[in-house]
Structure formats: structure tokens, C-alpha cells
Design an enzyme around this catalytic site. Structure first.
Site, PDB file in Angstrom:
ATOM      1  N   SER A   1       0.849  -1.198   0.000  1.00 36.19           N
ATOM      2  CA  SER A   1       0.000   0.000   0.000  1.00 36.19           C
ATOM      3  C   SER A   1       0.883   1.245   0.000  1.00 36.19           C
ATOM      4  O   SER A   1       1.944   1.249   0.631  1.00 36.19           O
ATOM      5  CB  SER A   1      -0.882   0.009   1.252  1.00 36.19           C
ATOM      6  OG  SER A   1      -1.620   1.207   1.336  1.00 36.19           O
TER       7      SER A   1
ATOM      8  N   LYS B   1       2.582  -4.057   7.536  1.00 39.44           N
ATOM      9  CA  LYS B   1       3.024  -4.266   6.153  1.00 39.44           C
ATOM     10  C   LYS B   1       4.506  -3.941   5.970  1.00 39.44           C
ATOM     11  O   LYS B   1       5.204  -4.634   5.228  1.00 39.44           O
ATOM     12  CB  LYS B   1       2.197  -3.426   5.180  1.00 39.44           C
ATOM     13  CG  LYS B   1       0.807  -3.964   4.927  1.00 39.44           C
ATOM     14  CD  LYS B   1       0.055  -3.059   3.948  1.00 39.44           C
ATOM     15  CE  LYS B   1      -1.336  -3.557   3.668  1.00 39.44           C
ATOM     16  NZ  LYS B   1      -1.380  -4.813   2.926  1.00 39.44           N
TER      17      LYS B   1
END
Length: 152
Positions: A38, A67
Site C-alpha cells: 500500500s 506491512k
């Protein structure tokens, strides 16, 4: 899922689960991994932790913090990789041209899931993006174009 368990879910999926996939790929002799992450995943390291996109996205279980751990694990694995960091995902066809930017450069924007898929497939064989991070969104000031590879 249960909003009270979002931190655990993000940890289990976006960190632990992804790291286990990297380990399994390495054990199986996989030569290339294309990871979808992302934009703003590394936002804390380039002054974006107070940006609206970071605050809103990371509110869901601190998903961006999880992440980045998995991204760094992949980088350290020794496997050739491309990390694709799309903006907000749209379920409709592209409305603008694909914009590919370098690591830690985009803090807003949206992109069609179709374009994300095109970029990921192209990244499997395009040596220009070996061991690189691509941040991608649609540039709505330009009309959509037929995808023709990774033009950077």
C-alpha cells in the site's frame, strides 16, 4: 471481522502470514515475488505519519506498520522482488492513466484493481523493476490508456 481484534488480524495476515509466504516461496525455489502492499506503508520514515491517508489507513489495526515489517522481510530474503504499493483500490475500470512513481513518493490517490493486476503481471518479467518498490495510482488528468508494460 471484529473491530476489537483488528490489530491482531493485521499482525497475523499482513506481517506473520506474509513472512510465512516468503519463507515458503524461498523453500520452494521461487525466483521472483511480486508483493502488493500500500502507498504510505513506509510513511513514518518520510514524515507522513500525520497525513490523512496514513492516519486513516493505519487506524485499521495498524496495518501499515505491519506491512512494512513484511516488506523488509521480503527485501532481506534474497529472493528477487517487486513491491507494488497501490493507492486506494477501485472496483471499476480505470478513469485515468497509470502513474508509476518511486518508493516513498505518493501519499494520496486511487487506482483500479485492473491496473494493479496489469502492473503485477508485468513486474514478474520486467527486469527494470527487479528489487524495487513501485507506487502506483491513476492520473485522472490524463485519459486511461491501454496497458502496454511498465513505462517509468
Amino acid at each position: 471481522g471484529n473491530p476489537l481484534k483488528m490489530n491482531q488480524a493485521a499482525h497475523d495476515v499482513d506481517n506473520i502470514g506474509t513472512c510465512k509466504l516468503v519463507d515458503a516461496a524461498k523453500a520452494a525455489g521461487v525466483k521472483k515475488i511480486v508483493m502488493i502492499s500500500s502507498i504510505l506503508t513506509n510513511g513514518r520514515n518520510w514524515g507522513q505519519e500525520n497525513s490523512p491517508g496514513f492516519v486513516i489507513t493505519n487506524a485499521f489495526g495498524k496495518v501499515l506498520d505491519e506491512k512494512i515489517i513484511a516488506e523488509n522481510y521480503l527485501r532481506a530474503s534474497g529472493i528477487d522482488y517487486t513491491i507494488v504499493r497501490p493507492g486506494g483500490l477501485k472496483a471499476k475500470p480505470p478513469t485515468g492513466a497509470l502513474k508509476i512513481s518511486g518508493e516513498d513518493t505518493l501519499n494520496a490517490g486511487e487506482i483500479s484493481r485492473d491496473l494493479v493486476a496489469d502492473v503485477c503481471v508485468a513486474a514478474l518479467t520486467d527486469t527494470k523493476v527487479s528489487n524495487k518498490v513501485l507506487e502506483i495510482i491513476e492520473d485522472d488528468e490524463q485519459p486511461p490508456k491501454v496497458f502496454n508494460g511498465l513505462v517509468m
